[in-house]
Scaffold this motif. Structure first.
Motif, PDB file in Angstrom:
ATOM      1  N   ALA A 437       0.777  -1.115  -0.094  1.00 51.01           N
ATOM      2  CA  ALA A 437       0.022  -0.030  -0.030  1.00 51.01           C
ATOM      3  C   ALA A 437       0.967   1.211  -0.206  1.00 51.01           C
ATOM      4  O   ALA A 437       0.476   2.506  -0.571  1.00 51.01           O
ATOM      5  N   LEU A 476     -13.469  -4.523   3.051  1.00 58.06           N
ATOM      6  CA  LEU A 476     -12.214  -4.981   3.216  1.00 58.06           C
ATOM      7  C   LEU A 476     -11.951  -6.326   3.335  1.00 58.06           C
ATOM      8  O   LEU A 476     -11.145  -7.076   2.895  1.00 58.06           O
ATOM      9  N   TYR A 481     -12.307  -9.442  -2.313  1.00 56.48           N
ATOM     10  CA  TYR A 481     -12.190  -8.216  -2.580  1.00 56.48           C
ATOM     11  C   TYR A 481     -10.773  -7.539  -2.513  1.00 56.48           C
ATOM     12  O   TYR A 481      -9.992  -7.878  -1.705  1.00 56.48           O
ATOM     13  N   GLY A 487      -4.413  -9.337  -7.688  1.00 56.89           N
ATOM     14  CA  GLY A 487      -4.744  -9.759  -6.163  1.00 56.89           C
ATOM     15  C   GLY A 487      -5.693 -10.700  -6.266  1.00 56.89           C
ATOM     16  O   GLY A 487      -6.508 -11.039  -7.184  1.00 56.89           O
ATOM     17  N   MET A 488      -5.700 -11.506  -5.253  1.00 54.48           N
ATOM     18  CA  MET A 488      -7.003 -12.561  -4.893  1.00 54.48           C
ATOM     19  C   MET A 488      -8.209 -12.115  -3.907  1.00 54.48           C
ATOM     20  O   MET A 488      -9.288 -12.412  -3.941  1.00 54.48           O
ATOM     21  N   GLY A 491      -6.688 -12.720   1.307  1.00 52.82           N
ATOM     22  CA  GLY A 491      -5.610 -12.395   2.854  1.00 52.82           C
ATOM     23  C   GLY A 491      -6.637 -12.007   3.739  1.00 52.82           C
ATOM     24  O   GLY A 491      -6.448 -12.631   4.846  1.00 52.82           O
ATOM     25  N   LEU A 492      -7.243 -10.648   3.658  1.00 54.56           N
ATOM     26  CA  LEU A 492      -7.708 -10.454   4.838  1.00 54.56           C
ATOM     27  C   LEU A 492      -8.966 -11.051   5.507  1.00 54.56           C
ATOM     28  O   LEU A 492      -9.287 -11.188   6.579  1.00 54.56           O
ATOM     29  N   PHE A 518      -4.181  -1.812  11.092  1.00 54.49           N
ATOM     30  CA  PHE A 518      -5.251  -2.645  11.273  1.00 54.49           C
ATOM     31  C   PHE A 518      -4.910  -3.254  12.874  1.00 54.49           C
ATOM     32  O   PHE A 518      -3.805  -3.403  13.124  1.00 54.49           O
TER      33      PHE A 518
HETATM   34  P1  ADP Z   1      -5.331  -8.917  -2.009  1.00 53.23           P
HETATM   35  O1  ADP Z   1      -3.864  -8.449  -1.071  1.00 53.23           O
HETATM   36  O2  ADP Z   1      -5.229  -9.878  -2.795  1.00 53.23           O
HETATM   37  O3  ADP Z   1      -5.996  -7.743  -2.401  1.00 53.23           O
HETATM   38  P2  ADP Z   1      -6.243  -8.674   0.817  1.00 53.23           P
HETATM   39  O4  ADP Z   1      -7.529  -9.489   1.195  1.00 53.23           O
HETATM   40  O5  ADP Z   1      -5.091  -8.975   1.732  1.00 53.23           O
HETATM   41  O6  ADP Z   1      -6.138  -9.120  -0.797  1.00 53.23           O
HETATM   42  O7  ADP Z   1      -6.556  -7.226   0.629  1.00 53.23           O
HETATM   43  C1  ADP Z   1      -7.792  -6.461   0.232  1.00 53.23           C
HETATM   44  C2  ADP Z   1      -7.702  -5.233  -0.334  1.00 53.23           C
HETATM   45  O8  ADP Z   1      -7.776  -4.434   0.748  1.00 53.23           O
HETATM   46  C3  ADP Z   1      -6.633  -4.775  -1.032  1.00 53.23           C
HETATM   47  O9  ADP Z   1      -6.790  -5.064  -2.333  1.00 53.23           O
HETATM   48  C4  ADP Z   1      -6.496  -3.400  -0.637  1.00 53.23           C
HETATM   49  O10 ADP Z   1      -7.533  -2.711  -1.598  1.00 53.23           O
HETATM   50  C5  ADP Z   1      -7.059  -3.193   0.785  1.00 53.23           C
HETATM   51  N1  ADP Z   1      -6.023  -3.110   1.638  1.00 53.23           N
HETATM   52  C6  ADP Z   1      -5.344  -4.178   2.569  1.00 53.23           C
HETATM   53  N2  ADP Z   1      -4.359  -3.588   3.025  1.00 53.23           N
HETATM   54  C7  ADP Z   1      -4.191  -2.245   2.851  1.00 53.23           C
HETATM   55  C8  ADP Z   1      -3.700  -1.321   3.641  1.00 53.23           C
HETATM   56  N3  ADP Z   1      -2.779  -1.288   4.555  1.00 53.23           N
HETATM   57  N4  ADP Z   1      -3.880   0.084   2.896  1.00 53.23           N
HETATM   58  C9  ADP Z   1      -4.890   0.307   2.186  1.00 53.23           C
HETATM   59  N5  ADP Z   1      -5.513  -0.753   1.563  1.00 53.23           N
HETATM   60  C10 ADP Z   1      -5.264  -2.025   1.998  1.00 53.23           C
END
Ligand code: ADP
Length: 532
Positions: A437, A476, A481, A487-488, A491-492, A518
């Motif tokens: 990011a 998020l 998403y 991206g997949m 992760g989150l 986070f």
């Molecule tokens: P991916 O990394 O494959 O996109 P994640 O589930 O890890 O999947 O993240 C989903 C979305 O959340 C990211 O595509 C991004 O838009 C947003 N995101 C995650 N972490 C951050 C961060 N630290 N700052 C801003 N946006 C974030």
């Protein structure tokens, strides 16, 4: 008029009418057509009509009487037998309906004509109460038999005697007594009798009604004894109900998982009876296990994919000690090949080589644990070392992105309970996301903070990137998403699943232009158990 002994009472017609009039009971005299000839105070009080209205009126019309059978038939019976008894519905002067229990008897008047003497009793309230009782009994029976829950009616009156004997021996706490004499639970089960079961019970426990009636212990395997004990203690402590998951045993000995509920209605308890429900939750538990397995597999797949993203970092972590080994090996050889070899220097070079080799194998070991698929394990973990291990995997990633790392995790942070690899996966994910990011940001700082607040330990992973627009905050953590080209978006979502499985929660805080933070909250190890 005759009394029971047959003596003739000398009462004049006038004074008789006076007596009847003063009686509390409603008394009415009418002719065979229904015309009212006499209407006493009791009638006035019950029906609400004054005698000036009633006298001469037709009783069925005045009172809108609804008879239990056609009036002709009733009259025919009255004429044949000289009396009739039955319940009718009548409308009172104020419009209410009342149920009246009537007694009719025929009598001859002075001129030889026939009259009907009627006494009535208002039974509206009694009938309403009976009806309510019947309905409630019907509902209960319906629920008892028709629900797809196995219901048992238990008679545990014999337990009262057992408790009395314990009290006589000076035992004041059943809980403490059971702790010292675990056999007592089985004895309580043997003394508790099944007195009725519904159809679902026959199906669930694979037996006939007769086979199920009798001592309840046959259906409780030893591993569920604590649940039975807790349900008895709940009853003694006057709790309204008790619920727990437990293993049960069918009549033929097959075990299954059930949800056991027990309610102690106040009116049942003094009779030593209670109602118990058992719901088969085998399928539910199997579905939960399947879900947990799929989640663990998904988490594992995500870890492998993260490791793939971190190949450069990992290669660097392994390469560094390898080059150090080569350098030290060369230096050692030089000391050895001198005209006079310096064995002390050679030894030092060897020591350094061993140290570096250990470092490399340590790195590989950590990666291996991330890559290997294993059952999630629960252990007490210090968050400091967990953060350090996670940082090791992403260090190179951070350096490549020119990210400054600040770790502020107090060494005395309380431990949490959980799976090391999974929690490490969460941290690695958050750190990689943060680094990505901040790729375009002016200032690139990643801060990991640890703190504690009563029952929860908090870790926050904060960056100085663009942050998350308010309207995206809720999305998020949704699966798939993503705003990244490759991206997949898993992760989150996986981080959330892992954190929730640890009894914790994860949230994101982001003020526009101030990066994203986070926040991870996990229960302190041991706190939940102490609170019980
Ligand atoms: P991916 O990394 O494959 O996109 P994640 O589930 O890890 O999947 O993240 C989903 C979305 O959340 C990211 O595509 C991004 O838009 C947003 N995101 C995650 N972490 C951050 C961060 N630290 N700052 C801003 N946006 C974030």
């Amino acid at each position: 008029m005759h009394d029971r002994t047959g003596d003739v009472l000398d009462i004049s017609a006038n004074s008789l009418a006076g007596l009847l009039d003063a009686a509390h009971e409603p008394i009415l005299v009418r002719d065979l057509e229904g015309r009212i000839l006499f209407w006493n105070q009791g009638c006035e009080a019950l029906y609400g009509h004054g005698r000036e209205v009633a006298r001469g009126a037709l009783a069925p019309d005045l009172l809108s009487t609804v008879f239990p059978a056609p009036l002709d038939q009733i009259t025919a019976r009255l004429l044949a037998e000289g009396r009739w008894e039955g319940e009718v519905t009548r409308r009172l002067a104020d419009g209410r309906e009342a149920v009246i229990a009537l007694r009719w008897s025929l009598r001859r008047d002075v001129s030889g004509g026939v009259e009907v003497l009627e006494t009535g009793r208002d039974v509206t309230e009694a009938r309403k109460a009976e009806e309510a009782l019947r309905r409630s009994e019907y509902r209960f029976r319906n629920v008892f038999h028709a629900m797809s829950v196995s219901f048992w009616e238990l008679d545990f009156s014999a337990l009262a005697g057992m408790f009395g004997a314990l009290r006589a021996k000076g035992v004041t706490s059943l809980r403490a007594h059971i702790a010292e004499n675990p056999r007592f639970v089985r004895q309580m089960m043997e003394a508790s009798q099944v007195v009725d079961v519904n159809d679902k019970s026959l199906q669930l426990f694979e037996a006939t009604r007769e086979q199920l009636l009798g001592p309840v212990d046959r259906f409780w395997p030893p591993c569920s004894e604590h649940v039975f004990a807790a349900s008895v203690i709940a009853a003694l402590e006057k709790k309204p109900h008790y619920e727990s998951e437990a293993r049960f045993r069918t009549y033929d000995g097959r075990e299954f998982d059930g949800l056991f509920t027990c309610c102690y209605p106040r009116e049942y308890l003094p009779q030593g009876a209670t109602l118990v429900g058992v719901i088969d939750i085998t399928d539910r538990l199997r579905a939960q296990e399947d879900l947990a397995r799929v989640q663990a597999e998904l988490a594992h797949a995500a870890r492998i994919s993260t490791l793939g993203e971190l190949t450069a970092s990992i290669a660097h972590e392994v390469n560094q000690p390898l080059s150090a080994i080569v350098t030290n090996g060369e230096a050692g050889l030089r000391w050895l090949r001198r005209a006079t070899p310096d064995l002390e220097e050679v030894g030092r070079a060897f020591d350094r080589m061993i140290g570096e080799a250990n470092r490399a194998s340590g790195v590989i070991g950590r990666i291996r644990t991330m890559a290997v698929k294993g059952e999630p394990e629960k252990a007490r973990l210090s968050l400091g070392p967990l953060v350090e291990d996670s940082v090791l995997l992403v260090r190179r990633e951070l350096t490549t992105h020119d990210v400054a790392l600040r770790v502020q995790v107090p060494a005395d942070l309380p431990e949490v309970e959980g799976d090391r690899v999974q929690l490490q996966q969460v941290l690695v994910n958050l750190m990689v996301n943060a680094a990505q990011a901040m790729a375009e940001a002016q200032e690139r700082v990643l801060t990991i903070r640890g703190s504690v607040d009563e029952a929860m330990v908090t870790l926050s992973v904060a960056d100085t990137g663009p942050g998350v627009p308010p309207e995206r905050l809720v999305q998020l953590f949704n699966a798939f998403y993503t705003t990244k080209a490759g991206g997949m978006g898993m992760g989150l979502s996986i981080c959330k699943t892992i954190v929730q499985a640890h009894g914790g929660e994860i949230a994101v805080v982001s003020a526009p232009g101030e990066g994203a933070s986070f926040v991870l909250k996990l229960p302190r190890a041991g706190v939940a158990q102490e609170a019980d």
